[in-house]
Write a protein that holds these residues in place. Structure first.
Motif, mmCIF file in Angstrom:
data_model
loop_
_atom_site.group_PDB
_atom_site.id
_atom_site.type_symbol
_atom_site.label_atom_id
_atom_site.label_comp_id
_atom_site.label_asym_id
_atom_site.label_seq_id
_atom_site.Cartn_x
_atom_site.Cartn_y
_atom_site.Cartn_z
ATOM 1 N N ALA A 69 59.285 79.588 63.056
ATOM 2 C CA ALA A 69 60.192 80.064 63.729
ATOM 3 C C ALA A 69 60.966 78.651 64.627
ATOM 4 C CB ALA A 69 59.737 80.931 65.015
ATOM 5 N N LYS A 70 60.366 77.618 64.481
ATOM 6 C CA LYS A 70 60.692 76.359 64.959
ATOM 7 C C LYS A 70 61.296 75.527 64.062
ATOM 8 C CE LYS A 70 57.573 76.766 68.835
ATOM 9 N NZ LYS A 70 56.480 75.700 69.640
ATOM 10 N N ALA A 71 62.619 75.202 64.077
ATOM 11 C CA ALA A 71 63.341 74.347 62.951
ATOM 12 C C ALA A 71 62.570 72.876 62.953
ATOM 13 C CB ALA A 71 64.768 74.048 63.583
ATOM 14 N N SER A 72 62.061 72.490 63.839
ATOM 15 C CA SER A 72 61.205 71.240 63.997
ATOM 16 C C SER A 72 59.879 71.253 63.047
ATOM 17 C CB SER A 72 61.107 70.604 65.150
ATOM 18 O OG SER A 72 60.357 71.488 66.186
ATOM 19 N N LYS A 73 59.395 72.377 63.089
ATOM 20 C CA LYS A 73 58.314 72.670 62.501
ATOM 21 C C LYS A 73 58.144 73.324 61.100
ATOM 22 C CE LYS A 73 55.781 71.343 66.133
ATOM 23 N NZ LYS A 73 54.823 69.933 65.959
ATOM 24 N N ALA A 74 59.441 73.724 60.521
ATOM 25 C CA ALA A 74 59.652 74.386 59.372
ATOM 26 C C ALA A 74 59.239 73.634 58.069
ATOM 27 C CB ALA A 74 61.228 74.599 59.198
ATOM 28 N N SER A 75 59.298 72.527 58.226
ATOM 29 C CA SER A 75 58.733 71.825 57.051
ATOM 30 C C SER A 75 57.209 71.999 56.964
ATOM 31 C CB SER A 75 59.175 70.155 56.905
ATOM 32 O OG SER A 75 58.713 69.563 58.044
ATOM 33 N N MET A 76 56.568 71.931 57.953
ATOM 34 C CA MET A 76 55.025 71.842 58.168
ATOM 35 C C MET A 76 54.438 73.311 57.724
ATOM 36 S SD MET A 76 52.581 71.087 61.310
ATOM 37 C CE MET A 76 53.246 69.440 61.361
ATOM 38 N N ALA A 77 55.328 74.205 58.169
ATOM 39 C CA ALA A 77 55.209 75.603 57.763
ATOM 40 C C ALA A 77 54.973 75.839 56.297
ATOM 41 C CB ALA A 77 56.270 76.809 58.527
ATOM 42 N N GLN A 78 56.131 75.302 55.737
ATOM 43 C CA GLN A 78 56.566 75.382 54.189
ATOM 44 C C GLN A 78 55.065 74.935 53.467
ATOM 45 O OE1 GLN A 78 58.822 76.957 52.091
ATOM 46 N NE2 GLN A 78 59.708 77.763 53.915
ATOM 47 N N SER A 79 54.698 73.625 53.873
ATOM 48 C CA SER A 79 53.666 72.937 53.183
ATOM 49 C C SER A 79 52.322 73.853 53.367
ATOM 50 C CB SER A 79 53.510 71.617 54.214
ATOM 51 O OG SER A 79 52.353 70.768 53.484
ATOM 52 N N LEU A 80 52.307 74.339 54.699
ATOM 53 C CA LEU A 80 51.018 75.374 54.778
ATOM 54 C C LEU A 80 51.305 76.496 53.849
ATOM 55 C CD1 LEU A 80 50.447 75.182 58.680
ATOM 56 C CD2 LEU A 80 48.914 74.298 56.927
ATOM 57 N N MET A 81 52.185 77.082 53.511
ATOM 58 C CA MET A 81 52.408 78.010 52.644
ATOM 59 C C MET A 81 52.082 77.796 51.192
ATOM 60 S SD MET A 81 55.976 79.936 54.360
ATOM 61 C CE MET A 81 56.139 80.947 53.022
ATOM 62 N N LYS A 82 52.796 76.612 50.899
ATOM 63 C CA LYS A 82 52.199 76.064 49.551
ATOM 64 C C LYS A 82 50.804 75.969 49.230
ATOM 65 C CE LYS A 82 56.779 73.502 48.761
ATOM 66 N NZ LYS A 82 57.339 72.229 48.375
ATOM 67 N N GLN A 83 50.209 75.516 50.284
ATOM 68 C CA GLN A 83 48.784 75.211 50.323
ATOM 69 C C GLN A 83 48.097 76.625 50.008
ATOM 70 O OE1 GLN A 83 46.910 73.133 53.515
ATOM 71 N NE2 GLN A 83 48.725 71.666 53.579
ATOM 72 N N LEU A 84 48.487 77.586 50.786
ATOM 73 C CA LEU A 84 48.049 78.987 50.810
ATOM 74 C C LEU A 84 48.178 79.607 49.056
ATOM 75 C CD1 LEU A 84 48.664 80.977 53.768
ATOM 76 C CD2 LEU A 84 46.335 79.975 52.996
ATOM 77 N N ASP A 85 49.353 79.432 48.654
ATOM 78 C CA ASP A 85 49.676 79.759 47.264
ATOM 79 C C ASP A 85 48.921 79.259 46.356
ATOM 80 O OD1 ASP A 85 51.805 81.355 48.207
ATOM 81 O OD2 ASP A 85 53.299 79.932 47.816
ATOM 82 N N LYS A 86 48.141 78.061 46.495
ATOM 83 C CA LYS A 86 47.332 77.484 45.366
ATOM 84 C C LYS A 86 45.891 77.877 45.663
ATOM 85 C CE LYS A 86 50.191 73.183 45.011
ATOM 86 N NZ LYS A 86 50.377 71.678 45.137
ATOM 87 N N VAL A 87 45.602 78.496 46.792
ATOM 88 C CA VAL A 87 44.087 78.793 46.978
ATOM 89 C C VAL A 87 43.653 79.743 46.139
ATOM 90 C CG1 VAL A 87 42.726 80.084 48.591
ATOM 91 C CG2 VAL A 87 44.254 78.079 49.536
ATOM 92 N N GLU A 88 42.587 79.518 45.327
ATOM 93 C CA GLU A 88 41.931 80.464 44.454
ATOM 94 C C GLU A 88 40.963 81.291 45.386
ATOM 95 O OE1 GLU A 88 40.210 79.068 40.893
ATOM 96 O OE2 GLU A 88 42.062 78.065 40.405
ATOM 97 N N LEU A 89 41.159 82.511 45.496
ATOM 98 C CA LEU A 89 40.271 83.450 46.208
ATOM 99 C C LEU A 89 38.989 83.501 45.774
ATOM 100 C CD1 LEU A 89 42.773 86.461 47.096
ATOM 101 C CD2 LEU A 89 41.954 84.511 48.489
#
Length: 638
Positions: free
Chosen positions: A281-301
């Motif tokens: 929700a914060k513009a200054s933190k949006a890139s960090m949020a995107q990075s975390l989402m990419k990490q989650l996408d790569k996680v093998e459950l």
């Protein structure tokens, strides 16, 4: 020896198992386990190339496979020996050729001809090949294995047609063990074997140099024979280099670790998801949020191994209280033609007794059970006590289910007005739920037929249970449930069984059947086996130990003569040497066991490790037997 990759077998559009991969090496003795219907027998048929599958199987060159099937079909008119000799196809062919050559050599007179010279050459070549194949030993080997599986010498010339399915299975097993196969596939080899034959088979298979894949529901047999376990569960396999009991412990530990790792992963994912929701929700933190989402996408459950936890729900209730005496018998005898099975048997069974009938096949265990329920005639006196109601489970009970009727129809036909409304609930307790009740008996597996026969038994009232081999074809989980139900049964229990693990702790008295007589042992199956071994050892001592004739008596106190003292000293020295050898060998085996416990994979990977380990144990067994015999010789002087 065999590589299996991405194997899938389907029936009517449904995968029985899917994408399984494993390797079979020389020296592997695999216990193939799983619930009834999981696909164990099917997998054996795939490995033997009896049925087709998708995926690949790569065999080493010239690998020979022997397969013990549950369904056996013999050619009529052969004796037991003749059928067993079918294991030696090439030897029998060469025998016929040698007979033909010798016949020609004896009758022809053209000694100088080339064809006569060729006969001499052929005779030499065939004789060498015959000797190489073991032609001079195969008859003795055949008799030895047939006797190990429970046949008597007087049985050898009888036709196979006169023997039951269980005994014919033994003949087929003997043929298989006599062949020079690289891989043995054994589908429930202990069914119909008595305890002594099972122990003999255990020892034989432990010394087998090829690879073995066996389906068995006998936990003790699996633990004693196998060094690897493959479980089929819910279409997948779980493969560990451990015998059955160790496999269960190891798989439990692995599952606990999987659960813990899954919880940690879920916690980590939850934390990252929380940060994503916070930052996006914060513009200054949006890139960090995107990075975390990419990490989650790569996680093998992390997945936790799934278990098939379906189990029977069985309870045996007594119909009413009987009198103190359940069975009273005097001078019981039974013969089948000239074969005398039981002679002059006296028996008294009291209320709430828990009894096991054990002994070699053909000694009268099932016969006495049938006599008790009035199924066959006999000589002598047998009387059931006051208010006794017997529930009887015959050894071939499941084979008499009408093949064209459905599970539900079979139960409804046997039900009464008082319990007909409970039939579906009872079937559900025995794992026949939903559409399974509409299956015809002819398509049920051996374990399913046994479960249905057990369920049907509960439709009749009883306070005495007589069960003849109730565990045949039942999977290990079902056997455990049945054992618990019998343990909680408040009535009188009489069990005919060859399953040592099943009998352990379930009965308090064992009746041993031998030589037309019955002997009572006041203890469970472990006590019986211990006493039985001692009795057999005493019989061996009577045959082999030479008693020293004390022909000269030195004085009134029967002191030993000088020659006898020398002989006794010699025997004691021999005994001392054996004891030293035993102590040394036990220390070596203990050291190896300790190394195995610390690093199983590294130790077992040593060249010829299992052969050497097995040889040490075999040597220890021989030393222990020698010690018993020499100790008996020392005792003879006292």
């Amino acid at each position: 020896m065999l590589n299996v990759h991405n194997l899938t077998v389907s029936f009517m559009g449904t995968d029985l198992f899917s994408g399984i991969t494993f390797k079979l090496n020389k020296g592997d003795r695999i216990g193939l386990i799983g619930k009834n219907g999981a696909g164990k027998s099917t997998l054996l048929k795939v490995l033997s190339k009896d049925i087709e599958s998708s995926g690949t199987m790569a065999f080493d060159k010239d690998v020979q496979i022997g397969f013990l099937r549950q369904d056996i079909d013999f050619v009529e008119g052969r004796t037991i020996l003749e059928e067993a000799y079918q294991a030696f196809v090439e030897i029998k062919e060469i025998e016929a050729q040698l007979d033909e050559i010798n016949e020609q050599l004896a009758t022809r007179t053209d000694y100088e001809s080339d064809s006569y010279s060729q006969l001499i050459v052929d005779l030499t070549e065939k004789t060498e090949r015959y000797e190489l194949l073991g032609g001079y030993n195969y008859q003795g080997d055949t008799e030895k294995i047939l006797q190990g599986l429970g046949f008597q010498r007087e049985d050898f010339d009888k036709l196979t047609d006169t023997f039951s399915g269980g005994w014919r299975m033994r003949i087929e097993l003997a043929k298989l063990l006599l062949q020079n196969n690289d891989i043995l596939l054994l589908d429930e080899p202990t069914n119909h074997l008595d305890i002594e034959s099972i122990i003999w088979l255990e020892n034989f298979l432990k010394g087998y140099s090829g690879a073995i894949v066996l389906v068995s529901h006998d936990k003790m047999f699996l633990d004693n024979v196998t060094n690897r376990t493959i479980e089929i569960s819910l279409g997948q396999i779980y493969d560990y280099k451990k015998p059955y009991s160790e496999f269960l412990l190891l798989r439990g530990e692995i599952k606990e670790k999987q659960l813990q790792a899954q919880k940690n992963q879920e916690k980590e994912i939850k934390q990252k998801q929380h940060l994503i929701n916070k930052f996006k929700a914060k513009a200054s933190k949006a890139s960090m949020a995107q990075s975390l989402m990419k990490q989650l996408d790569k996680v093998e459950l992390i997945e936790v191994d799934k278990d098939d936890n379906q189990a029977m729900n069985v309870r045996f209730a007594i119909s009413k209280d009987p009198g103190k005496i359940i069975v009273e018998a005097e001078n019981l005898s039974k013969s089948y033609g000239e074969k005398h099975v039981l002679s002059g048997v006296d028996l008294l069974i009291e209320r709430n007794s828990k009894i096991a009938f054990v002994g070699q096949n053909g000694q009268g265990k099932s016969t006495l059970a049938k006599m008790m329920v009035g199924e066959i005639p006999f000589e002598g006196h047998l009387k059931l006590g006051h208010n006794v109601e017997v529930g009887y489970f015959a050894q071939n009970q499941s084979e008499h289910l009408p093949p064209e009727k459905t599970v539900l129809e079979i139960m409804e036909d046997a039900a009464t007005d008082t319990n007909r409304m409970r039939v579906r609930d009872m079937l559900g307790s025995f794992l026949f739920g939903g559409d399974a009740v509409d299956k015809k008996a002819k398509v049920l597996s051996g374990g399913e037929r046994n479960r249905l026969a057990l369920c049907k038994l509960l439709l009749s009232p009883f306070n005495v249970l007589i069960m003849d081999e109730p565990t045949n074809h039942l999977d290990i989980a079902s056997k455990n449930v049945l054992k618990e139900a019998l343990h909680n049964f408040n009535g009188t229990l009489i069990l005919v069984s060859h399953d040592r693990d099943f009998l352990q702790g379930l009965t308090s008295t064992v009746y041993g059947f031998k030589d037309k007589e019955i002997k009572e042992y006041l203890g469970d199956i472990d006590y019986f086996l211990e006493q039985h071994k001692i009795e057999n050892l005493r019989e061996a001592e009577k045959r082999t130990v030479v008693k020293v004739e004390k022909s000269v008596v030195a004085n009134e106190e029967n002191q030993l003569t000088r020659d006898q003292e020398k002989q006794l000293k010699k025997i004691k020295n021999k005994l001392s040497n054996i004891e030293n050898d035993i102590a040394t060998l036990e220390a070596e085996i203990t050291k190896i066991d300790l190394e195995l416990a610390q690093d199983y994979d590294a130790v077992s990977a040593r060249p010829n490790f299992f052969e050497n380990y097995k040889a040490k144990k075999a040597q220890l067994d021989v030393l222990m037997e020698n010690w018993e015999l020499v100790e008996a010789e020392v005792t003879n002087f006292n």
